[in-house]
Design an enzyme around this catalytic site. Structure first.
Site, PDB file in Angstrom:
ATOM      1  N   LYS A 193       0.605  -1.301   0.260  1.00  0.00           N
ATOM      2  CA  LYS A 193       0.125  -0.034   0.384  1.00  0.00           C
ATOM      3  C   LYS A 193       0.976   1.315  -0.321  1.00  0.00           C
ATOM      4  CE  LYS A 193      -1.770   3.368   2.712  1.00  0.00           C
ATOM      5  NZ  LYS A 193      -1.806   3.772   1.799  1.00  0.00           N
ATOM      6  N   GLY A 249       6.739   5.425   8.099  1.00  0.00           N
ATOM      7  CA  GLY A 249       6.023   6.771   8.056  1.00  0.00           C
ATOM      8  C   GLY A 249       5.977   7.136   9.336  1.00  0.00           C
ATOM      9  N   SER A 250       4.884   8.014  10.033  1.00  0.00           N
ATOM     10  CA  SER A 250       5.355   8.594  10.679  1.00  0.00           C
ATOM     11  C   SER A 250       4.933   8.269  12.224  1.00  0.00           C
ATOM     12  CB  SER A 250       3.936   9.606  11.403  1.00  0.00           C
ATOM     13  OG  SER A 250       2.734   9.533  10.580  1.00  0.00           O
ATOM     14  N   THR A 251       5.486   8.689  13.117  1.00  0.00           N
ATOM     15  CA  THR A 251       5.664   8.133  14.450  1.00  0.00           C
ATOM     16  C   THR A 251       4.202   7.837  14.829  1.00  0.00           C
ATOM     17  OG1 THR A 251       7.429   8.550  15.284  1.00  0.00           O
ATOM     18  CG2 THR A 251       6.753   8.059  16.967  1.00  0.00           C
ATOM     19  N   GLY A 254       2.183   5.442  12.568  1.00  0.00           N
ATOM     20  CA  GLY A 254       2.813   3.583  13.790  1.00  0.00           C
ATOM     21  C   GLY A 254       2.322   3.255  15.180  1.00  0.00           C
ATOM     22  N   GLU A 271       9.319   2.381  10.743  1.00  0.00           N
ATOM     23  CA  GLU A 271      10.531   2.824  10.738  1.00  0.00           C
ATOM     24  C   GLU A 271       9.759   4.370  10.834  1.00  0.00           C
ATOM     25  OE1 GLU A 271      13.921   1.993  10.556  1.00  0.00           O
ATOM     26  OE2 GLU A 271      13.491   0.135   9.658  1.00  0.00           O
ATOM     27  N   CYS A 306      13.425  11.018   6.627  1.00  0.00           N
ATOM     28  CA  CYS A 306      13.117  10.584   8.470  1.00  0.00           C
ATOM     29  C   CYS A 306      14.495  11.295   8.892  1.00  0.00           C
ATOM     30  CB  CYS A 306      12.820   9.313   8.405  1.00  0.00           C
ATOM     31  SG  CYS A 306      13.876   8.018   7.239  1.00  0.00           S
ATOM     32  N   GLU A 408       9.506  16.833  14.664  1.00  0.00           N
ATOM     33  CA  GLU A 408       9.867  16.935  13.311  1.00  0.00           C
ATOM     34  C   GLU A 408       9.167  17.152  12.476  1.00  0.00           C
ATOM     35  OE1 GLU A 408       9.122  12.694  10.903  1.00  0.00           O
ATOM     36  OE2 GLU A 408      10.955  12.316  10.579  1.00  0.00           O
TER      37      GLU A 408
END
Ligand code: NDP
Length: 507
Positions: A193, A249-251, A254, A271, A306, A408
């Site tokens: 995806k 992707g973003s925390t 995640g 990640e 990242c 971030e």
């Protein structure tokens, strides 16, 4: 065609024919969504529609997961000889190189990545597939034969099963290959995806794999827009047919992925984001090289990286000179413009929401007590008005707890913090919830090693940023809220393998 991508259109008409209409890949066939819905992707530079993609629904995800499951269980891939899996990965790398111009033009169009960087990404993707082709040939378990005369213990490594691969938009080709390379080498089947901003890279990659002989059903690709992207992603995380989710992707996302995967106790590798410190001591081997490292560390891919060196820690004795040089380089070297033009070194941000997010951080930076050294807004040039551009920006003397030193930003925005000595540098370097990467610039090997050991991050460079030339062999991933698990290297392959003990009693 008319418009600002004319140069690319001449060079790669297959990519820029008006209204590319793509299909996703489910099982044997490239297909539309079951309900026929589609969505458009517009260029982040010109606003023109570059392609339409199927708007996958839950029925499509279920079909893709079911096909991946059936294919995994029939053994056509999981049971294929390693040399067959390796050959297909190697061939795909060749196909990527043969179609480099098409892949790169697509990255320019959908990410807004400058053309030279786009070509670099295609090469990087080919190299990682080759690396995992080689590891596929070396996949092995262990044998214990000396513990008892009448027993043999075997440790087998088996593919984890069906993997849901969820990736972001910033390096849509190379990050797909970081996951597909080891997953396919291990014998897994996949539902991929992509981010809805960058579906094109996933479809082109799927075609390259199909054309290289990947059997139908081994790779499935589902595309979907915005909120629906989250719905599709969550459906993969929920599906009992999927054994593992490999996510980048973003925390924040995640955490949602992990929560949902807990319901079926799926394996999960994450990640996530970073706020990586780039630490420059006064005895850095060459100040100009460290300045160039800091520049590259934050401005590569418009800061949408990242592992970007978004917190620059500079020893106070060289701080003023260092920042002056960095500001001069930023003003002198970065060319904002059409990413299709070879002279462009800073493209637009990927999307309007990303632009709004970064501009919000610029506003926070201006009111947090930091000193704005350059940039700080959107460029005034009317030629750039339609693109999602922000000026490359440097804030100096940023308070360590300021939002722009902690969160971030994912844009070309650097926070500079001066430090006094080694202890101060280490304290500041670890003063974040992330732990993805770090760099240390010094001539003193003792300082370099002490800091490399003391910084809580998955990757540490010494006298370099973003890499040293050793790449795919080195495990990559985050400490703390930067993630769980590792990509690349042998550790990256282990993420797609289960371990089985077989104990044999001899008669
Ligand atoms: P997101 O976390 O928003 O999205 C990542 C992927 O997850 C996309 O495919 C997205 O789909 C999908 N997604 C969104 N919501 C959900 C959900 N609830 N459940 C499952 N999947 C979901 O990140 P971005 O795409 O905005 O990418 C930028 C972020 O990625 C940065 O913040 C950066 O920190 C991180 N990143 C980390 C890297 C690393 O290696 N550590 C590398 C690159 C980026 P859709 O886009 O269709 O909404």
């Amino acid at each position: 065609m008319s418009g600002p991508h004319e140069a690319l259109a001449d060079a790669w008409p297959c990519i820029f024919r008006p209204m590319r209409r793509e299909q996703m890949l489910i099982g044997q066939a490239y297909t539309d969504a079951a309900d026929g819905r589609t969505f458009e992707r517009r260029s982040p530079y010109s606003g023109e529609v570059i392609a339409t993609y199927p708007e996958a629904g839950l029925a499509d995800v279920e079909r893709a997961a079911a096909d991946a499951r059936k294919t995994f269980e029939d053994g056509r891939w999981s049971g294929a000889p390693a040399k067959v899996r390796a050959a297909i990965l190697r061939k795909t790398a060749d196909v990527l190189r043969a179609r480099l111009d098409d892949f790169a033009a697509n990255l320019v169009a959908e990410v807004g990545k400058p053309i030279s960087a786009a070509k670099g990404e295609v090469q990087g993707a080919a190299e990682v597939l080759e690396y995992y082709a080689a590891l596929a040939l070396d996949l092995h378990g262990e044998a214990y034969s000396a513990q008892a005369a009448d027993a043999l213990g075997l440790v087998l490594r088996e593919p984890v099963g069906v993997v849901g691969v969820i990736i972001p938009w910033n390096f849509p080709l190379v990050l797909a290959c970081w996951k597909l390379g080891p997953a396919l080498a291990a014998g897994c089947t996949v539902v991929l995806k992509p981010s809805h901003w960058t579906s094109g890279s996933a479809i082109l990659l799927a075609r390259a794999l199909s054309d290289s002989g990947l059997p139908p059903g081994v790779l499935n690709v589902v595309t979907g827009e915005a909120e629906n992207g989250a719905v599709i992603g969550q459906a993969l995380c929920q599906s009992p047919l999927v054994d593992k989710i490999a996510f980048t992707g973003s925390t924040a996302t995640g955490k949602k992925v992990m929560q949902t995967c807990a319901q079926t106790l799926k394996r999960v590798s994450l990640e996530l984001g970073g706020k990586s410190p780039n630490v420059v001591f006064a005895d850095a081997p060459a100040i100009d090289a460290a300045v160039a490292g800091a520049f590259f560390g934050i401005f590569m891919n418009a800061g949408q990286v990242c592992q970007a060196g978004s917190r620059l820690l500079v020893q106070r004795s060289i701080h003023a000179e260092f920042v002056d040089k960095l500001v001069a380089m930023t003003r002198g070297k970065l060319r904002l413009g059409d990413p299709a033009q070879p002279s462009t070194t800073l493209g637009p941000l990927v999307s309007e929401p990303q632009l709004r997010r970064v501009v919000g951080y610029l506003d926070q930076g201006k009111s947090c007590g930091a000193v704005l050294k350059t940039g700080g807004g959107r460029p005034a040039d009317p030629a750039l008005a339609r693109g999602h551009f922000v000026e490359p920006t440097i804030f100096d003397a940023v308070p360590a707890d300021a939002t722009i030193a902690q969160e971030e930003i994912f844009g070309p925005v650097l926070s500079v913090l001066p430090f006094e000595d080694e202890a101060d540098a280490l304290r500041l370097a670890n003063h974040t919830t992330y732990g993805l990467a770090a760099a240390i610039w010094t001539r003193d090997l003792n300082v370099a090693v002490r800091l490399a050991k003391g910084i809580r991050a998955g990757t540490v460079w010494v006298n370099a940023y973003h890499g040293t030339g050793v790449a795919n062999q080195m495990p990559y991933g985050g400490y703390r809220q930067s993630g769980i698990g590792r990509e690349l290297g042998r550790a990256g392959l282990d993420e797609y393998l289960e371990t089985k003990s077989v104990q044999i009693k001899l008669g």
